[in-house]
Motif scaffolding. Structure first.
Motif, mmCIF file in Angstrom:
data_model
loop_
_atom_site.group_PDB
_atom_site.id
_atom_site.type_symbol
_atom_site.label_atom_id
_atom_site.label_comp_id
_atom_site.label_asym_id
_atom_site.label_seq_id
_atom_site.Cartn_x
_atom_site.Cartn_y
_atom_site.Cartn_z
ATOM 1 N N PRO A 150 51.696 33.910 -48.640
ATOM 2 C CA PRO A 150 52.902 33.608 -47.862
ATOM 3 C C PRO A 150 52.616 32.903 -46.537
ATOM 4 O O PRO A 150 53.291 31.919 -46.196
ATOM 5 C CB PRO A 150 53.531 34.989 -47.648
ATOM 6 N N TYR A 179 58.992 26.609 -51.745
ATOM 7 C CA TYR A 179 59.211 26.775 -50.314
ATOM 8 C C TYR A 179 59.897 25.526 -49.754
ATOM 9 O O TYR A 179 59.575 24.393 -50.155
ATOM 10 C CB TYR A 179 57.886 26.958 -49.576
ATOM 11 N N LEU A 184 60.620 30.731 -48.216
ATOM 12 C CA LEU A 184 60.502 30.934 -49.662
ATOM 13 C C LEU A 184 61.904 30.946 -50.257
ATOM 14 O O LEU A 184 62.680 31.872 -50.039
ATOM 15 C CB LEU A 184 59.788 32.252 -49.963
ATOM 16 N N LYS A 265 51.686 42.702 -47.569
ATOM 17 C CA LYS A 265 52.490 42.113 -48.646
ATOM 18 C C LYS A 265 53.334 43.200 -49.333
ATOM 19 O O LYS A 265 52.913 44.323 -49.465
ATOM 20 C CB LYS A 265 51.596 41.432 -49.689
#
Length: 265
Positions: A150, A179, A184, A265
């Motif tokens: 990310p 993205y 995202l 995450k």
């Protein structure tokens, strides 16, 4: 002759998928479901008509891409950022240039042979490809995760668009990420299980390439090939066996992900 046969097969498949798309949209409407269409994806749809049939070559035993399907790969497409700039953003240490995919695979083997255990760092090879709006950078890795981190994808896509898809090789885990402007928008492993800020924005395109965003998959459609077609719809970059085989890859060693990032995450 063979190319003409493949082209004819692709055209027939496009017709089948178009029919399935209309059926799916009608069924959704009958059930009171609304499939949203974003302005950006509607514009891209006019730019390319790629479907899973256009990417049947990935299953050829003679294709070098078969190495990625077996070993695991991540392919990232980034608009308006050069290969050298991409490698700089991800803090990769330069490792020279490889002429062609076979040389890049050789470099991958040499890199792994230089470590007694599986390294946390990995090699990424990047080159320029033509797509929607001009130059895009295609970055390819085997066993790496650049396109799924990310922090990196947010940084790479700031002010632009980035699309990635990946497979972990032995296990059936295949991911897709879109993205836009550092955000995202849509990601999924299974087409019917999507997340992101706009999880339904790609539904019309998914139907057209052969992916069913509502659930049941068509057994006659290669899902991995369909994902490559979806990436083309979003980027305008037609990834071919020849493109990957003949490109000049700028290679960098991407460092391992900091512990605090994967723990968050």
């Amino acid at each position: 002759m063979a190319k003409n046969a493949f082209a004819a097969t692709a055209e027939v498949e496009r017709g089948f998928i178009h029919e399935r798309t209309l059926i799916g949209l009608d069924a959704a409407a009958a059930n009171g479901k609304r499939i949203p269409v974003s302005v950006s994806t509607d514009r891209i749809r006019c730019m390319t008509s790629a479907t899973a049939a256009d990417y049947g070559w990935i299953r050829s035993s003679s294709s070098l891409f078969a190495y990625g399907l077996e070993f695991g790969y991540t392919l990232t497409l980034l608009r308006g950022v050069s290969p050298s700039e991409l490698l700089r953003i991800v803090e990769a240490e330069p490792r020279g240039v490889c002429q062609g995919l076979s040389k890049f695979i050789e470099a991958q083997h040499e890199f792994l042979d230089g470590h007694e255990e599986w390294p946390e760092a990995f090699l990424a090879g990047a080159f320029t490809a033509q797509g929607e709006g001009g130059d895009w950078t295609l970055a390819l890795e085997f066993g790496g995760d650049l396109g799924t981190r990310p922090r990196l994808m947010e940084a790479l896509s700031a002010g632009t668009r980035a699309v990635s898809h990946s497979s972990n090789g032995g296990k059936p885990m295949h991911f897709f990420h879109w993205y836009e402007e550092g955000e995202l928008r849509t990601t999924f492993e299974w087409p019917a299980d999507r997340t992101g800020s706009t999880p339904d924005a790609l539904n019309p395109l998914m139907l057209e390439v052969g992916l069913n965003p509502s659930g049941d998959e068509d057994p006659d459609v290669d899902r991995k090939a369909a994902v490559l077609a979806l990436a083309e719809r979003l980027t305008g970059v037609r990834v071919t066996e020849e493109l990957l085989a003949e490109a000049e890859y700028q290679v960098g060693e991407v460092p391992e992900e900091p512990v605090e990032e994967w723990q968050s995450k």
